[in-house]
Motif scaffolding. Sequence first.
Motif, mmCIF file in Angstrom:
data_model
loop_
_atom_site.group_PDB
_atom_site.id
_atom_site.type_symbol
_atom_site.label_atom_id
_atom_site.label_comp_id
_atom_site.label_asym_id
_atom_site.label_seq_id
_atom_site.Cartn_x
_atom_site.Cartn_y
_atom_site.Cartn_z
ATOM 1 N N SER A 191 0.841 -1.214 0.000
ATOM 2 C CA SER A 191 0.000 0.000 0.000
ATOM 3 C C SER A 191 0.871 1.256 0.000
ATOM 4 O O SER A 191 2.004 1.238 0.505
ATOM 5 N N GLN A 192 0.333 2.328 -0.542
ATOM 6 C CA GLN A 192 1.028 3.637 -0.546
ATOM 7 C C GLN A 192 1.426 4.024 0.868
ATOM 8 O O GLN A 192 2.525 4.498 1.110
ATOM 9 N N ALA A 193 0.489 3.773 1.792
ATOM 10 C CA ALA A 193 0.718 4.193 3.178
ATOM 11 C C ALA A 193 1.962 3.518 3.757
ATOM 12 O O ALA A 193 2.667 4.110 4.582
ATOM 13 N N LYS A 194 2.243 2.281 3.337
ATOM 14 C CA LYS A 194 3.386 1.559 3.920
ATOM 15 C C LYS A 194 4.624 1.564 3.003
ATOM 16 O O LYS A 194 5.628 0.948 3.332
ATOM 17 N N SER A 195 4.542 2.264 1.868
ATOM 18 C CA SER A 195 5.673 2.175 0.938
ATOM 19 C C SER A 195 6.912 2.866 1.499
ATOM 20 O O SER A 195 8.035 2.573 1.091
ATOM 21 N N GLY A 196 6.714 3.742 2.471
ATOM 22 C CA GLY A 196 7.859 4.426 3.074
ATOM 23 C C GLY A 196 8.591 3.584 4.115
ATOM 24 O O GLY A 196 9.618 4.003 4.670
ATOM 25 N N LEU A 197 8.073 2.374 4.373
ATOM 26 C CA LEU A 197 8.663 1.516 5.414
ATOM 27 C C LEU A 197 10.140 1.248 5.128
ATOM 28 O O LEU A 197 10.981 1.252 6.031
ATOM 29 N N VAL A 198 10.449 0.994 3.859
ATOM 30 C CA VAL A 198 11.838 0.696 3.462
ATOM 31 C C VAL A 198 12.104 1.406 2.141
ATOM 32 O O VAL A 198 11.266 1.371 1.233
ATOM 33 N N SER A 199 13.290 2.040 2.010
ATOM 34 C CA SER A 199 13.511 2.855 0.809
ATOM 35 C C SER A 199 14.444 2.217 -0.215
ATOM 36 O O SER A 199 14.627 2.757 -1.294
ATOM 37 N N ARG A 200 15.060 1.069 0.129
ATOM 38 C CA ARG A 200 15.948 0.381 -0.830
ATOM 39 C C ARG A 200 15.421 -1.030 -1.082
ATOM 40 O O ARG A 200 14.578 -1.523 -0.333
ATOM 41 N N ASN A 201 15.985 -1.694 -2.112
ATOM 42 C CA ASN A 201 15.653 -3.119 -2.294
ATOM 43 C C ASN A 201 16.243 -3.907 -1.129
ATOM 44 O O ASN A 201 17.389 -3.675 -0.741
ATOM 45 N N ILE A 202 15.467 -4.855 -0.623
ATOM 46 C CA ILE A 202 16.010 -5.754 0.406
ATOM 47 C C ILE A 202 15.937 -7.188 -0.129
ATOM 48 O O ILE A 202 14.840 -7.703 -0.379
ATOM 49 N N TYR A 203 17.082 -7.790 -0.331
ATOM 50 C CA TYR A 203 17.167 -9.192 -0.753
ATOM 51 C C TYR A 203 17.713 -9.988 0.426
ATOM 52 O O TYR A 203 18.303 -9.432 1.338
ATOM 53 N N THR A 204 17.509 -11.310 0.381
ATOM 54 C CA THR A 204 18.136 -12.164 1.406
ATOM 55 C C THR A 204 19.157 -13.064 0.722
ATOM 56 O O THR A 204 19.018 -13.381 -0.452
ATOM 57 N N VAL A 205 20.169 -13.478 1.477
ATOM 58 C CA VAL A 205 21.110 -14.468 0.947
ATOM 59 C C VAL A 205 20.279 -15.736 0.686
ATOM 60 O O VAL A 205 19.524 -16.167 1.561
ATOM 61 N N PRO A 206 20.393 -16.324 -0.535
ATOM 62 C CA PRO A 206 19.529 -17.482 -0.837
ATOM 63 C C PRO A 206 19.719 -18.623 0.163
ATOM 64 O O PRO A 206 20.843 -18.960 0.512
ATOM 65 N N LYS A 207 18.568 -19.196 0.589
ATOM 66 C CA LYS A 207 18.632 -20.343 1.514
ATOM 67 C C LYS A 207 19.161 -21.561 0.778
ATOM 68 O O LYS A 207 19.827 -22.406 1.346
#
Length: 435
Positions: A236-252
């Motif tokens: 949602s627009q309202a929560k788009s400010g939660l994180v400003s960069r891409n967040i990836y995880t190290v593959p399991k």
Amino acid sequence: MEKADLVISGGGILGTALAYWISSLYEGKIVLVEMAEDVARHTSGRNTGVIHRPFYLHPEKRRTFARCANLSYHLWKEYASAENLPWKEIGTIEVATNDHQVEHIKKYMQWAVQNGMDASEVELLSGEQVKKLEPHVDCLGAIFAKTDTSVNYQIFTESLKKRAVSQGAQFKFGFKVQDVASKNGALVIRSVDGQEIETSFFINCSGGNAIDVAHMMNVGKEYTDLHFRGEYWEVSQAKSGLVSRNIYTVPKHPDIPFLDPHWIVRADGRREIGPNAVLIAGSQTYEGFANGLGEFLCKVFERPLGNKARLFTNADFLKLASEEWVSSISKKAMLARVQKFIPELKAEDLVKRGTAGIRSSVIDPKGNFIKEAIELEGEKSFHILNYNSPGATGSPAYTALLVSKLEKLGKFTHLKKRPIPVKGIWDFNKVINSL
Ligand SMILES: Cc1cc2nc3c(=O)[nH]c(=O)nc-3n(C[C@H](O)[C@H](O)[C@H](O)COP(=O)(O)OP(=O)(O)OC[C@H]3O[C@@H](n4cnc5c(N)ncnc54)[C@H](O)[C@@H]3O)c2cc1C
């Protein structure tokens, strides 16, 4: 019958970039046939939209993709600036959520430099340092790839098509290759609706159908493939400010690195989570398991049977495949995978499904997924299979490399080389010499 000097099948980013380079270097009738109504209507226009810097690619095992991705970042950057296309250099934080992964990201720091990145482009962060940059992200540590960039590959491909057309290449839409036959020393490419083109050489860049097109010409008969739908949810627009960069995880699962959903910042600012990797029957099955019983049966009984049979007796694979299906059916299950590193994200923040894209992974006779692209020579033809991530990123350099290989193999001797290449944004010789 229509005649062409060269036919390329597939107007994704691979076929289009190839048509671009060849038409800049050669005269002659170069025809790209594409079954959809325009370029990049399948995987190339339905992906995560990230220009991946190659810090996570093994410098030896994934050498070609790593080098092509590294060089292509600079090529795309020049291109986007010259054509005024969206370019958001927002960076990716790839997080470690256990001790083993913390060790793994230290290796990434070395790989980044080995793959040609500038040391200043990456930074190793502790969990606390990540919190300072992104207060809502939980992890034990991370690598911060500062130059990872969000783009729109459909727009990039459309722009390359325009340039290829201005150089004389022809694009035929609504042409689905159904059969390729030899006739009087040439090839006749037939479409589903009976159109025919005679050509001296054919290049197969048909993405999710590349293996089927190769099999039509008795090429790559030892391989088969499986299709995985990557699904996204829009935040949602309202929560788009939660994180400003891409967040990836190290593959399991390093052998199947496409299983872990990320937090993505799109080039137009929208935030999404995804993709998962849901096993499906067809390369254009954007809903459900199969587009009808026929597609399902075709996939199950498609030859060679052994490759898939070996994979389907692997209990770990079956477990993973069923977990991916759960995350397709249940928004909560998908969310739970992202809450491991963004715990504040809630089900009501995921407002609608995003545009899904399909990855077609080739399986060898031992039942293993192949990691790099496969290049196969046939009679008057050349086939590129398994052109997967980060294929969109690396496409300008990878296709230049292909042209250079095909020239060395003497496949373009029937085409007339231009005395001077058409002047474009990229310089072919410079690209080849940099690889
Ligand atoms: C979910 C997902 C996310 C991804 N994210 C990224 C990313 O962020 N960054 C990145 O670098 N890479 C990413 N990738 C990988 C990247 O999108 C692909 O490597 C790339 O788009 C492949 O391009 P292509 O031209 O080979 O395939 P496609 O784009 O699929 O093009 C193949 C074309 O061939 C056409 N075709 C098929 N059969 C026929 C036929 N019989 N006759 C005529 N035409 C035919 C199709 O219509 C299609 O247009 C992602 C992939 C997926 C699945």
